[in-house]
Design a protein around this motif. Structure first.
Motif, short mmCIF file in Angstrom:
data_model
loop_
_atom_site.label_atom_id
_atom_site.label_comp_id
_atom_site.label_asym_id
_atom_site.label_seq_id
_atom_site.Cartn_x
_atom_site.Cartn_y
_atom_site.Cartn_z
N SER A 13 0.91 -1.20 0.09
CA SER A 13 -0.05 -0.10 0.19
C SER A 13 0.75 1.27 0.00
CB SER A 13 -1.11 -0.14 1.00
OG SER A 13 -0.43 0.23 2.51
N LEU A 14 2.07 1.16 0.39
CA LEU A 14 3.22 2.27 0.42
C LEU A 14 3.81 2.32 -0.81
CD1 LEU A 14 4.28 2.13 4.15
CD2 LEU A 14 2.75 3.84 2.86
N GLY A 15 3.79 1.17 -1.61
CA GLY A 15 4.58 1.19 -2.82
C GLY A 15 5.96 0.54 -2.75
N SER A 56 4.25 2.70 11.59
CA SER A 56 2.94 3.50 11.95
C SER A 56 1.52 2.88 11.40
CB SER A 56 2.67 4.95 11.41
OG SER A 56 3.87 5.69 12.05
N LEU A 57 1.65 2.48 9.98
CA LEU A 57 0.87 1.62 9.41
C LEU A 57 0.56 0.40 9.92
CD1 LEU A 57 -1.43 1.91 6.96
CD2 LEU A 57 0.62 1.03 5.41
N LEU A 58 1.70 -0.57 10.18
CA LEU A 58 1.66 -1.87 10.78
C LEU A 58 0.72 -1.72 12.20
CD1 LEU A 58 4.97 -3.69 10.11
CD2 LEU A 58 2.65 -4.18 9.31
N ALA A 59 1.13 -0.72 13.01
CA ALA A 59 0.55 -0.75 14.43
C ALA A 59 -0.85 -0.30 13.98
CB ALA A 59 1.16 0.58 15.05
N GLU A 60 -1.28 0.38 13.04
CA GLU A 60 -2.76 0.55 12.63
C GLU A 60 -3.51 -0.61 12.21
OE1 GLU A 60 -4.94 2.93 9.25
OE2 GLU A 60 -3.49 4.27 10.32
N ARG A 61 -2.64 -1.28 11.20
CA ARG A 61 -3.41 -2.57 10.64
C ARG A 61 -3.51 -3.58 11.70
NH1 ARG A 61 -2.23 -2.61 4.24
NH2 ARG A 61 -2.89 -0.44 3.94
N ALA A 62 -2.48 -3.63 12.58
CA ALA A 62 -2.50 -4.80 13.60
C ALA A 62 -3.73 -4.77 14.45
CB ALA A 62 -1.35 -4.69 14.42
N GLU A 63 -4.26 -3.20 15.06
CA GLU A 63 -5.35 -3.14 15.55
C GLU A 63 -6.64 -3.43 14.76
OE1 GLU A 63 -5.98 -1.55 18.58
OE2 GLU A 63 -3.84 -1.91 19.25
#
Length: 100
Positions: A13-15, A56-63
């Motif tokens: 998603s971040l390319g 940051s994106l991983l923390a959000e997606r893990a939630e």
């Protein structure tokens, strides 16, 4: 593996190709479940060598992953060299119907 899946999908998603980060988290740092990933802060992930945006994106997606019931969206095989060898649906598509 759910963690590798999340890392690779977040990278996409971040390319970016994040297979090496997926391999490092799972194999070098033993972050082998979404619960273990969720227990880490963004600062912890950065300290493990992940770029800030990915952390940051991983923390959000893990939630989100655990809140949604944790069903895998894809299967990811990260090789020992940290490359992604296969990404596909979690369940293979059904075979086409046979026509008489």
């Amino acid at each position: 593996e759910a963690v590798a899946e999340l890392v690779v999908r977040a990278g996409a998603s971040l390319g970016r190709d994040t297979a090496a980060f997926a391999h490092s988290l799972v194999h070098d740092h033993w972050v082998d479940s979404v619960s273990a990933l969720r227990a880490l802060s963004v600062s912890d992930l950065i300290a493990l060598g992940l770029p800030g945006r990915l952390a940051s994106l991983l923390a959000e997606r893990a939630e989100q992953h655990l809140d949604s019931g944790g069903e895998p969206l894809a299967t990811v095989n990260v090789t020992p060299r940290g490359t992604t060898s296969w990404i596909g649906p979690a369940q293979p598509p059904p075979p086409p119907p046979e026509h008489p």
